[in-house]
Design an enzyme around this catalytic site. Structure first.
Site, PDB file in Angstrom:
ATOM      1  N   ASP A 462       0.839  -1.199   0.000  1.00 50.66           N
ATOM      2  CA  ASP A 462       0.000   0.000   0.000  1.00 50.66           C
ATOM      3  C   ASP A 462       0.869   1.242   0.000  1.00 50.66           C
ATOM      4  O   ASP A 462       0.580   2.212  -0.674  1.00 50.66           O
ATOM      5  CB  ASP A 462      -0.955   0.008   1.194  1.00 50.66           C
ATOM      6  CG  ASP A 462      -0.225  -0.051   2.522  1.00 50.66           C
ATOM      7  OD1 ASP A 462       0.877  -0.630   2.584  1.00 50.66           O
ATOM      8  OD2 ASP A 462      -0.754   0.479   3.520  1.00 50.66           O
ATOM      9  N   ARG A 466       5.678   4.105   6.096  1.00 53.99           N
ATOM     10  CA  ARG A 466       5.303   3.997   7.506  1.00 53.99           C
ATOM     11  C   ARG A 466       5.346   2.541   7.958  1.00 53.99           C
ATOM     12  O   ARG A 466       5.722   1.644   7.194  1.00 53.99           O
ATOM     13  CB  ARG A 466       3.918   4.600   7.722  1.00 53.99           C
ATOM     14  CG  ARG A 466       2.813   3.828   7.058  1.00 53.99           C
ATOM     15  CD  ARG A 466       1.469   4.521   7.273  1.00 53.99           C
ATOM     16  NE  ARG A 466       0.397   3.802   6.621  1.00 53.99           N
ATOM     17  CZ  ARG A 466      -0.614   4.386   5.979  1.00 53.99           C
ATOM     18  NH1 ARG A 466      -0.668   5.712   5.894  1.00 53.99           N
ATOM     19  NH2 ARG A 466      -1.555   3.663   5.422  1.00 53.99           N
ATOM     20  N   ASP A 467       4.940   2.297   9.179  1.00 57.27           N
ATOM     21  CA  ASP A 467       4.995   0.933   9.712  1.00 57.27           C
ATOM     22  C   ASP A 467       3.792   0.153   9.205  1.00 57.27           C
ATOM     23  O   ASP A 467       2.917  -0.239   9.958  1.00 57.27           O
ATOM     24  CB  ASP A 467       5.019   0.954  11.244  1.00 57.27           C
ATOM     25  CG  ASP A 467       3.810   1.664  11.830  1.00 57.27           C
ATOM     26  OD1 ASP A 467       3.107   2.389  11.082  1.00 57.27           O
ATOM     27  OD2 ASP A 467       3.547   1.499  13.032  1.00 57.27           O
ATOM     28  N   GLU A 468       3.762  -0.045   7.897  1.00 57.53           N
ATOM     29  CA  GLU A 468       2.653  -0.776   7.302  1.00 57.53           C
ATOM     30  C   GLU A 468       3.191  -1.617   6.148  1.00 57.53           C
ATOM     31  O   GLU A 468       3.493  -2.776   6.319  1.00 57.53           O
ATOM     32  CB  GLU A 468       1.559   0.189   6.835  1.00 57.53           C
ATOM     33  CG  GLU A 468       0.354  -0.558   6.314  1.00 57.53           C
ATOM     34  CD  GLU A 468      -0.960   0.162   6.558  1.00 57.53           C
ATOM     35  OE1 GLU A 468      -0.965   1.249   7.125  1.00 57.53           O
ATOM     36  OE2 GLU A 468      -1.999  -0.404   6.168  1.00 57.53           O
ATOM     37  N   ASP A 475      -6.044  -2.252  -2.964  1.00 57.25           N
ATOM     38  CA  ASP A 475      -5.089  -1.351  -3.593  1.00 57.25           C
ATOM     39  C   ASP A 475      -4.528  -2.027  -4.841  1.00 57.25           C
ATOM     40  O   ASP A 475      -4.450  -1.430  -5.914  1.00 57.25           O
ATOM     41  CB  ASP A 475      -3.937  -1.024  -2.625  1.00 57.25           C
ATOM     42  CG  ASP A 475      -4.394  -0.501  -1.268  1.00 57.25           C
ATOM     43  OD1 ASP A 475      -5.371  -1.040  -0.717  1.00 57.25           O
ATOM     44  OD2 ASP A 475      -3.765   0.434  -0.751  1.00 57.25           O
ATOM     45  N   TRP A 527     -11.812  -5.789  -1.445  1.00 51.56           N
ATOM     46  CA  TRP A 527     -10.479  -6.224  -1.001  1.00 51.56           C
ATOM     47  C   TRP A 527     -10.316  -7.708  -1.357  1.00 51.56           C
ATOM     48  O   TRP A 527      -9.532  -8.065  -2.230  1.00 51.56           O
ATOM     49  CB  TRP A 527     -10.312  -5.957   0.497  1.00 51.56           C
ATOM     50  CG  TRP A 527      -9.748  -4.592   0.771  1.00 51.56           C
ATOM     51  CD1 TRP A 527      -8.499  -4.304   1.235  1.00 51.56           C
ATOM     52  CD2 TRP A 527     -10.393  -3.322   0.594  1.00 51.56           C
ATOM     53  NE1 TRP A 527      -8.323  -2.940   1.336  1.00 51.56           N
ATOM     54  CE2 TRP A 527      -9.469  -2.319   0.950  1.00 51.56           C
ATOM     55  CE3 TRP A 527     -11.651  -2.920   0.142  1.00 51.56           C
ATOM     56  CZ2 TRP A 527      -9.767  -0.955   0.882  1.00 51.56           C
ATOM     57  CZ3 TRP A 527     -11.958  -1.561   0.080  1.00 51.56           C
ATOM     58  CH2 TRP A 527     -11.033  -0.604   0.443  1.00 51.56           C
ATOM     59  N   GLU A 730      -1.949   9.116  -0.642  1.00 50.80           N
ATOM     60  CA  GLU A 730      -2.951   8.183  -0.132  1.00 50.80           C
ATOM     61  C   GLU A 730      -4.330   8.836  -0.099  1.00 50.80           C
ATOM     62  O   GLU A 730      -5.338   8.193  -0.388  1.00 50.80           O
ATOM     63  CB  GLU A 730      -2.566   7.755   1.294  1.00 50.80           C
ATOM     64  CG  GLU A 730      -3.564   6.851   1.981  1.00 50.80           C
ATOM     65  CD  GLU A 730      -3.082   6.363   3.333  1.00 50.80           C
ATOM     66  OE1 GLU A 730      -2.224   7.053   3.937  1.00 50.80           O
ATOM     67  OE2 GLU A 730      -3.540   5.300   3.782  1.00 50.80           O
ATOM     68  N   HIS A 751       1.169   6.254  -2.311  1.00 51.82           N
ATOM     69  CA  HIS A 751       0.174   5.198  -2.235  1.00 51.82           C
ATOM     70  C   HIS A 751      -0.405   5.106  -3.643  1.00 51.82           C
ATOM     71  O   HIS A 751      -0.984   6.058  -4.115  1.00 51.82           O
ATOM     72  CB  HIS A 751      -0.930   5.688  -1.299  1.00 51.82           C
ATOM     73  CG  HIS A 751      -1.302   4.775  -0.198  1.00 51.82           C
ATOM     74  ND1 HIS A 751      -0.562   4.658   0.947  1.00 51.82           N
ATOM     75  CD2 HIS A 751      -2.368   3.960  -0.034  1.00 51.82           C
ATOM     76  CE1 HIS A 751      -1.179   3.803   1.776  1.00 51.82           C
ATOM     77  NE2 HIS A 751      -2.273   3.359   1.196  1.00 51.82           N
TER      78      HIS A 751
HETATM   79  C1  RAM Z   1      -4.845   1.447   4.937  1.00 55.44           C
HETATM   80  C2  RAM Z   1      -3.934   0.923   3.886  1.00 55.44           C
HETATM   81  C3  RAM Z   1      -4.564   0.497   2.606  1.00 55.44           C
HETATM   82  C4  RAM Z   1      -6.032   0.349   2.650  1.00 55.44           C
HETATM   83  C5  RAM Z   1      -6.537  -0.011   3.997  1.00 55.44           C
HETATM   84  C6  RAM Z   1      -8.022  -0.147   4.091  1.00 55.44           C
HETATM   85  O1  RAM Z   1      -4.241   1.256   6.187  1.00 55.44           O
HETATM   86  O2  RAM Z   1      -2.939   1.867   3.669  1.00 55.44           O
HETATM   87  O3  RAM Z   1      -4.216   1.354   1.573  1.00 55.44           O
HETATM   88  O4  RAM Z   1      -6.386  -0.610   1.695  1.00 55.44           O
HETATM   89  O5  RAM Z   1      -6.118   0.871   4.966  1.00 55.44           O
END
Ligand code: RAM
Length: 870
Positions: A462, A466-468, A475, A527, A730, A751
């Protein structure tokens, strides 16, 4: 006509292939109009073997894509050379081309290596961390440095290293790095599949003593991944480990294998700490203090050959500006938000000097790094100098999303030449080109491409900063069509699809992310549907039937899961985290409308896929018709309104064919009215945005699609560009004049989701598309669409069958349209002219069929330039 661009399993000359029946493809090149293949013949030999192993014979076929190996069973670690000979449409020989692939280790028994690492219950570390190193967040043990000395009497004629890690690793031979792969072995559902890499090291092994070594850091295996603070690290295992096997073949036919196991040594080297999110700490003064390794596991586990383009450094960006806001604190601007790391040249530092590099995507209003949006990711690299005259510091086991770097502790003056940004991602060939007359649209295209570069790293993430950094499914599915325009992502997505399928639960539910790390429940509408949409896209775009075949049971199970829990055919239950039209603005698309639209869409794809695979499809067809009827009866008004009345509600209903034909026009009017009443502004989030351009254009409102494209006020793509965006944000309101930065809790500036408009730039603005039943662009549908403020636009896209191009330019009312159709393909070209009789090629009149869009021409392969009155 000649064949070229040969690939095996969608890769050019792959080393270490794992497929038992790899598929061979080629492209065709010709200057002759109408050139096409009428027959082909494949012959293959194995290295060191004179006779032909496989001869397909002359096959009367125009197929050039993904032809499965039909020779004898492949041997491990063997190079196969293959040749294709083709005949053209007149039956004349049309040339040959050759290529090769080399198999990896195909059988469990081929592996003698065992997993080695640091003894987890060992006595105090021989080389304990200093206080400074301890300050590294959640200090895991220092990365492993593994080493083994071996001797050979003579140089081998062939040497291959097969290796992988629980963690991320970099191998070396005789103290020089092996290969150019980064962050190998990438990220997969490790407990199901762990990819090994193959390296050709024939030129690197010398007669006498050699040293095989590797450094292994936590990576995804045991480092920080994702955002769940309760599981800060060590998702897959507690500590890194390495498995490697060097296979040496000598001139006399003998073979020797040097494999990880007892007798190897380990110690911490100069890399004192490394983590994908946190950064790296290097103390260049340190050399490893070695001790025997521990054998951690004698079972190699679920090893698979790496099946796609690996992660590499694909480019360097120089610093565009360096300044010193206060003494000792340097800021560097690389002019582009990117993903990778900084290589810093340091001169004449005293031994022990400590240089710290911190990263950020944007600067705040005071001109400082804005890092709040990185959340727990510290993105900080520290370098302790060895004191050499010149040192280059480049971290190797981390990556950052950044445009700016702050450097402190740098000895002397930092100049533009001392800092280089190294760009990192899966090395999918970027071959798409879009360009038009409007600089802002070109900037948008660049932002889309950079978002893809940065986020196609190990998995389609995504965001990279960041911590993701997770493989979010929606996406990926909204952006995938755009991704296929920019680059060849066939193997990348096919590989990731295995993680998506592996992530499916016993009830048939795909998840929100793959690999599954967090969010351990059924995927949300749009999703989870990626598990259906992406394999279908890979079939349509690349002709990859195998990915469809392998995914099909999971695709059908997903639809079965939704149906079982929603027998009323409105998808209202088991909607997981139901994100709706995520990050929409000033709109609230009802979640069940969005969900049910996707239920219908996925069900139809499953039926279509069943037809392609020769499986029964009637049940899914009937189910689709029933969901569609339920959708219409529940959500569609007699006046063509769709429940919720949002742009996305209309877009979904129109794009997924969920309206009675007689209400389509009314629905388009409602959609247009909503856009117009807002002063030509969009309200769509991740899900709806990808449909805006295509739906409006399809329904003859390209004018509105262009108005949205050119919109410069909030919310729009150009708004972000006006405020300095070099990647896709994003959120539409990542930063606004009225509100400043959005909440730092979720505000990525890289993003790709909202960049899904890229597909429309290629597909309708320039005009490259394929007919609804066409596979891998065999029957092109070229529909250039002049509009907005553009005076010209063109795109070139490298398809599986070769380069396709389409473009147009306007000079007053004189329209010029260009098109390129590869050999073996045909095209229907729609020229948007007011006078079909005005179409000319080289000044000579051309007979064109009048059509709704202007004039329609059928084209065979070739290059064309037409003129017409606009
Ligand atoms: C966010 C992510 C992603 C998205 C979800 C729902 O944390 O960055 O892009 O698909 O949420």
């Amino acid at each position: 006509m000649t064949p070229y661009g040969l690939t095996t399993e969608q890769l050019t000359e792959p080393l270490g292939l794992g497929e038992p029946r790899p598929r061979l493809s080629w492209k065709l090149r010709s200057d002759r109009r109408g050139a096409a293949q009428s027959a082909y013949r494949i012959t293959a030999t194995a290295e060191d073997c004179d006779h032909v192993l496989w001869d397909s014979g002359r096959r009367m076929s125009d197929e050039t894509l993904l032809i499965a190996w039909d020779g004898p069973a492949l041997q491990s670690a063997t190079r196969y050379h293959w040749r294709v000979e083709v005949w053209d449409e007149r039956g004349e020989p049309a040339g040959t081309a050759q290529s090769w692939f080399e198999t990896g280790l195909l059988h469990r028994d081929d592996w003698t290596a065992v997993w080695i690492g640091r003894d987890p219950v060992s006595l105090p570390p021989v080389d304990p961390p200093t206080d400074e190193e301890r300050s590294f967040p959640d200090p895991a043990a220092a990365p492993l440095h593994l080493r083994h000395v071996f001797a050979v009497a003579e140089r081998p004629v062939r040497a291959r290293l097969y290796a992988t890690a629980r963690g991320v690793y970099e191998p070396s031979l005789n103290d020089e790095r092996v290969g150019d792969l980064e962050l190998a072995p990438g990220w997969t559902e490790y407990h199901r599949r762990l990819q090994y890499q193959t390296y050709d090291v024939t030129d690197r092994v010398r007669a006498g003593t050699n040293v095989l070594a590797a450094t292994v850091a936590d990576g995804w295996w045991s480092g920080h991944v994702g955002f769940d603070p309760s599981r800060p690290a060590r998702h897959y295992g507690l500590a890194p480990a390495w498995l490697g096997q060097l296979v040496l073949d000598f001139a006399d036919g003998s073979r020797r294998t040097i494999a990880t196991g007892d007798g190897w040594l380990e110690g911490a080297g100069a890399v004192r700490a490394a983590d994908l999110l946190m950064g790296e700490f290097v103390d260049a003064r340190r050399t490893p203090v070695l001790r025997p390794v521990a054998v951690l596991d004698r079972e190699p586990g679920p090893l698979v050959a790496e099946p796609d383009h690996p992660i590499r450094i694909t480019g360097d960006l120089p610093a565009t500006r360096v300044w010193q806001p206060e003494p000792g604190r340097w800021l560097v601007d690389f002019g582009q938000n990117l993903v990778g790391r900084v290589a810093l040249t340091v001169r004449a530092a005293t031994a022990g000097a400590r240089i710290v590099v911190r990263h950020a995507e944007v600067l705040d209003d005071d001109g400082r790094l804005y890092r709040a949006n990185l959340r727990r990711a510290q993105a900080t690299d520290t370098y302790v100098s060895a004191g050499a005259a010149t040192e280059v510091f480049e971290p190797r086991f981390t990556f950052h999303g950044f445009r700016y770097a702050e450097v402190t502790g740098y000895p002397g003056e930092l100049t533009q030449h001392d800092a280089v940004a190294r760009v990192l991602h899966n090395d999918t060939p970027f071959t798409g080109r879009f360009a038009c007359s409007e600089p802002m649209v070109n900037q948008l295209d660049a932002n889309i491409v950079w978002g893809q570069r940065g986020n196609f790293l190990a998995v389609p993430t995504d965001c990279p900063q960041r911590d993701e950094r997770l493989g979010w499914l929606a996406d990926a599915q909204v952006f995938a069509p755009t991704a296929t325009r920019n680059a060849d992502v066939s193997a990348f997505f096919a590989r990731w699809m295995r993680d998506v399928v592996d992530g499916q639960d016993d009830d048939g539910a795909f998840r929100d992310v793959a690999p599954v790390l967090v969010l351990d429940r059924e995927g949300a509408p749009a999703w989870g549907d990626a598990g259906v949409i992406i394999p279908w896209l890979l079939w349509r775009t690349y002709g990859d039937r195998r990915v469809l075949e392998r995914s099909f049971p999971a695709m059908a199970a997903w639809v079965g899961h939704i149906h079982r829990h929603n027998p009323e055919l409105l998808w209202q239950h088991r909607t997981g985290n139901s994100y709706g039209d995520w990050l929409q603005v000033e709109a609230d698309t009802p979640r069940d409308v969005l969900a049910t639209a996707y239920f219908a869409h996925s069900t139809r794809i499953v039926a279509d896929a069943a037809d392609v695979l020769g499986l029964p499809s009637a049940e899914h067809r009937a189910l689709h018709a029933a969901i569609r009827a339920r959708f219409i009866e529940t959500y569609v008004g007699a006046d063509g309104t769709v429940e919720g009345g949002t742009q996305t509600a209309y877009l979904l209903a129109l794009a997924f064919d969920l309206l009675p034909p007689e209400l389509v026009e009314a629905a388009v009017e409602h959609l247009a009215a909503d856009i117009e009443k807002r002063g030509n502004r969009l309200t769509t989030g991740f899900v709806g945005v990808s449909l805006l351009g295509p739906v409006l254009t399809e329904h003859r409102r390209a004018d509105l699609a262009y108005a949205l494209l050119h919109q410069e006020e909030f919310p729009s793509w150009n708004y972000s560009i006006r405020h300095g965006a070099t990647t896709i944000w994003e959120r539409w309101d990542g930063w606004t004049e009225h509100g400043g930065f959005q909440s730092a809790a979720m505000n990525s500036f890289n993003h790709y989701s909202l960049g899904s408009i890229g597909d429309w730039l290629y597909g309708r603005v320039a005009g490259i598309d394929q007919a609804p039943d066409s596979v891998a662009y065999r029957e092109l549908r070229l529909r250039p669409t002049p509009g907005g403020q553009l005076t010209w636009a063109r795109a070139e896209q490298e398809t599986a069958r070769g380069p396709v191009a389409c473009g147009w330019s306007l000079d007053g009312d004189r329209l010029t349209v260009t098109a390129t159709v590869p050999p073996g393909c045909t095209a229907v070209l729609e020229i948007p002219t007011c006078d079909p009789g005005s179409v000319r090629e080289n000044e000579a009149p051309v007979t064109a069929r009048p059509s709704a869009g202007g004039a329609t021409l059928r084209l065979v392969s070739g290059r064309y330039t037409f003129t017409a009155t606009y």
